[in-house]
Enzyme design. Structure first.
Site, mmCIF file in Angstrom:
data_model
loop_
_atom_site.group_PDB
_atom_site.id
_atom_site.type_symbol
_atom_site.label_atom_id
_atom_site.label_comp_id
_atom_site.label_asym_id
_atom_site.label_seq_id
_atom_site.Cartn_x
_atom_site.Cartn_y
_atom_site.Cartn_z
ATOM 1 N N GLU A 1 0.812 -1.217 0.000
ATOM 2 C CA GLU A 1 0.000 0.000 0.000
ATOM 3 C C GLU A 1 0.851 1.275 0.000
ATOM 4 O OE1 GLU A 1 -2.680 -0.749 3.264
ATOM 5 O OE2 GLU A 1 -3.630 -2.392 2.183
ATOM 6 N N ASP B 1 -0.271 6.244 7.204
ATOM 7 C CA ASP B 1 -1.597 5.772 6.788
ATOM 8 C C ASP B 1 -2.490 5.552 8.003
ATOM 9 O OD1 ASP B 1 -3.821 4.383 5.896
ATOM 10 O OD2 ASP B 1 -2.715 2.956 4.659
HETATM 11 P P1 ADP Z 1 -9.119 1.708 5.395
HETATM 12 O O1 ADP Z 1 -7.821 1.946 4.686
HETATM 13 O O2 ADP Z 1 -8.928 1.237 6.813
HETATM 14 O O3 ADP Z 1 -10.061 0.857 4.645
HETATM 15 P P2 ADP Z 1 -9.915 4.487 4.827
HETATM 16 O O4 ADP Z 1 -8.596 4.992 4.415
HETATM 17 O O5 ADP Z 1 -10.978 4.448 3.812
HETATM 18 O O6 ADP Z 1 -9.847 3.113 5.608
HETATM 19 O O7 ADP Z 1 -10.362 5.432 6.054
HETATM 20 C C1 ADP Z 1 -11.620 5.319 6.615
HETATM 21 C C2 ADP Z 1 -11.678 6.236 7.819
HETATM 22 O O8 ADP Z 1 -11.433 7.569 7.404
HETATM 23 C C3 ADP Z 1 -13.020 6.195 8.510
HETATM 24 O O9 ADP Z 1 -12.840 6.137 9.915
HETATM 25 C C4 ADP Z 1 -13.612 7.532 8.086
HETATM 26 O O10 ADP Z 1 -14.548 8.015 9.025
HETATM 27 C C5 ADP Z 1 -12.385 8.408 8.041
HETATM 28 N N1 ADP Z 1 -12.593 9.629 7.278
HETATM 29 C C6 ADP Z 1 -13.008 9.730 6.002
HETATM 30 N N2 ADP Z 1 -13.152 11.031 5.655
HETATM 31 C C7 ADP Z 1 -12.807 11.747 6.756
HETATM 32 C C8 ADP Z 1 -12.767 13.154 7.053
HETATM 33 N N3 ADP Z 1 -13.132 14.048 6.161
HETATM 34 N N4 ADP Z 1 -12.364 13.526 8.297
HETATM 35 C C9 ADP Z 1 -12.033 12.610 9.208
HETATM 36 N N5 ADP Z 1 -12.059 11.300 9.006
HETATM 37 C C10 ADP Z 1 -12.449 10.866 7.785
HETATM 38 MG MG MG Z 2 -6.309 1.858 3.487
#
Ligand code: ADP
Ligand code: MG
Length: 612
Positions: A177, A199
């Protein structure tokens, strides 16, 4: 000059198979682009639900099912990928995974009336992404690059690869990643440099430090926390709201699953907005009552300061492991939705003393990088790609027919590994080395690659010889096996070529068979080793009967040994290892007096010896 032939070239996509959200992206001419789902959302929540009519629901719709039918839905399945039941005990305390009974060798999760392995669940998410891509691109999508966390081990990587295959995707490559994120920023064009990738996602925090040389990324170190992310922030806000509601309404909603889930959604919405505006209104209605509270960024930051701080220790440790200081880091890349939070950005900037890259959407950047990688790979010769890892494990057959794996599947090549074995029979002067390929526990169920004899071992009691077996796969995928008697230095080796002669279908069938038969295999391996043990004790008893001590036993004692021997000789043919073990134990009991007598005779004759 060359011409790009669009119609002959099937689209290769890049996929970020995330714990919380998954995305698919492709190269739109020279630019990577995320492909939205039918609902227009680019993020597909990594949630799978099995409807009562048997339909599989993935993504946003499944998130609703998580509230309505929690027993038919699963999220965060990435935490289970490539892991055994022992590895996930801690996860089971934190996540409502329902693991099927008897999931010792391969975990199966229960969804309604069915059970699925984690790769099968991930495959359902991948299939949805594939479908979304096909709908937009208007062509079949069969090739993909899938990203995995840099710390994923072989088993976790292989499980991801399997998920791709089950979904009907030819997985061109698994890419780390952080590497994908760096690619999306085009950092490979720098040629040289040290890059930190921070990340912070929904449930996990990963920090990776990459070194770039000649356009190739090397992961210097990784660190993180597998239970730290946006979910923790949501829980803080959720607790505040629940406490408010308890004091305002006198209702404790914390035990109402549906109320909590609905409130959680509202909290997440407010949190995400708060990254862009200085204050938000948290609003929740339940059973005719309304709750409102203004959350300022100041309050919010005070609430989550310690969560943000918890990411800094792993960052420092990672720099230490990578042997770099903050000053030596050239670029910092922000990944994961939670890095949109201004407090997170400023904390990272202070730590690394550099303004982090945030130009690309942090929740899309990994998928975009995967698409870049897919573009690079689909333009190159495929044969070279297939040779970069061993598709199946390589090992040798041991006494009793059980396989000892020496090089595990999906190891990058060239690879070399060895192990030391010994003889199973007294006075043995040669051993047969049987090289096999496959995932099954018993040699007979795998593909036989070669057999050869190592001769001229000095005769010794069983278990004394030391035979070193070494496997070497060169860059062309050619396997060389060497067996060496450590005492005499005598050596024998063969070159084994057909290890890549397997067709995809064969690999597929073998992977499937190994999943289907994992449980049966486990039992078969236990039976095989029980049989070896039985044979050993039968031989030992046979010898003992020729010892003078045998005559000193009472007739009754001799009869009971004979009966136990006969019973074990029959039991050895059983397919139940417990039956064999029970009869081994019985023979052990029956020969107890004999063993004692033999010991005494040995001791007394030794003592006699000293008198002479
Ligand atoms: P993963 O890699 O674990 O699948 P993501 O990178 O998609 O996850 O991150 C998801 C997280 O990011 C969730 O907790 C979501 O609420 C948070 N998130 C998304 N947009 C925002 C934002 N604008 N501000 C704060 N947190 C956010
Ligand atoms: Mg991710």
């Amino acid at each position: 000059m060359f011409q790009i032939e669009f119609d002959s070239q099937e689209a290769a996509v890049g996929i970020d198979l995330g714990t919380t959200n998954s995305l698919v992206a492709y190269m739109n001419l020279a630019k990577p682009e995320v492909i939205p789902g039918e609902d227009g959302d680019k993020l597909v929540p990594s949630v799978v639900s099995l409807a009562t009519d048997g339909r599989v629901i993935v993504g946003n719709a499944a998130r609703q099912e998580l509230i309505d039918h929690p027993d038919r839905s699963i999220y965060s399945v990435k935490r289970l990928m490539g892991r055994g039941i022992e590895d996930v005990r801690d996860e089971l305390k934190l996540f409502p995974f329902r693991i099927a009974e008897g999931s010792e060798s391969v975990i199966r999760v229960v969804l309604g009336e069915k059970t699925f392995t984690p790769p099968e669940v991930s495959a359902l998410i991948l299939r949805q992404l594939k479908k979304n891509a096909e709908a937009v691109l208007g062509t079949p999508v069969t090739k993909a690059v899938i990203t995995v966390p840099a710390y994923f081990n072989d088993a976790q990587r292989q499980a991801t690869r399997d998920a791709g295959r089950i979904a009907g995707l030819d997985v061109l490559r698994l890419v780390n990643e952080p590497t994908a994120a760096a690619l999306a920023y085009g950092l490979d064009k720098r040629q040289e440099g040290v890059i930190a990738v921070y990340d912070l996602g929904g449930g996990t925090f990963d920090i990776s430090i990459l070194k770039l040389h000649d356009g190739i990324f090397e992961v210097l170190a990784t660190n993180g926390d597998t239970h730290l992310g946006g979910d923790d922030i949501d829980n803080r806000l959720l607790r505040i709201a629940l406490e408010d509601i308890l004091s305002e309404w006198g209702d404790d909603l914390s035990h109402s699953g549906e109320a909590v889930q609905t409130l959680r959604r509202e909290v997440v919405r407010a949190k995400e907005q708060l990254s862009f505006v200085p204050s938000v209104l948290l609003a929740f209605e339940w059973n005719g009552k309304a709750y409102h509270r203004e959350i300022t960024r100041e309050l919010f930051e005070g609430l989550i300061q310690d969560i943000v701080d918890r990411t800094l220790g792993p960052c420092r440790d990672c720099m230490k492991d990578a042997g770099v200081t903050a000053e030596q880091i050239d670029e910092v890349v922000m990944v994961g939705g939670s890095t949109r939070i201004p407090l997170v950005r400023s904390a990272v900037e202070v730590l690394f003393r550099a303004r982090p890259h945030t130009e690309i959407n942090p929740d899309e950047v990994v998928a975009l990088g995967a698409a870049v990688q897919a573009g690079i790979l689909s333009g190159t010769v495929e044969d070279q790609l297939l040779l970069d890892v061993t598709p199946l494990s390589l090992g040798i057959e041991m006494y009793g027919g059980v396989v000892s794996k020496i090089i595990h599947r999906n190891s990058t090549i060239p690879a070399s590994a060895g192990e030391t074995f010994t003889t199973g029979i007294d006075g043995q002067t040669n051993v047969l080395i049987h090289v096999v390929q496959g995932e099954r526990e018993l040699a007979k169920d795998n593909r036989s690659l070669a057999r050869f004899d190592l001769k001229g071992i000095d005769p010794m009691p069983a278990g004394f010889a030391r035979i070193e077996v070494r496997f070497l796969i060169d860059a062309n995928g050619i396997l060389q096996v060497t067996a060496r008697d450590a005492r005499t230095g005598r050596e024998q080796s063969v070159e084994v070529k057909p290890s890549y002669g397997l067709t995809d279908e064969q690999v597929e069938a073998m992977i499937e068979a190994s999943i289907d038969h994992a449980e049966a295999d486990f039992n078969a391996a236990q039976v095989a080793s029980a049989r070896v043990e039985a044979e050993n004790i039968l031989n030992a008893t046979d010898k003992a009967r020729r010892n003078p001590a045998w005559q000193q036993l009472s007739e009754e004692e001799r009869a009971s040994v004979t009966t136990a021997v006969n019973r074990l000789m029959v039991a050895v043919n059983s397919d139940d290892h417990e039956v064999i073990q029970n009869h081994i134990a019985a023979l052990n009991d029956a020969t107890h007096a004999l063993a004692e007598l033999m010991m005494n005779t040995a001791v007394s004759s030794a003592l006699k010896g000293t008198h002479v």
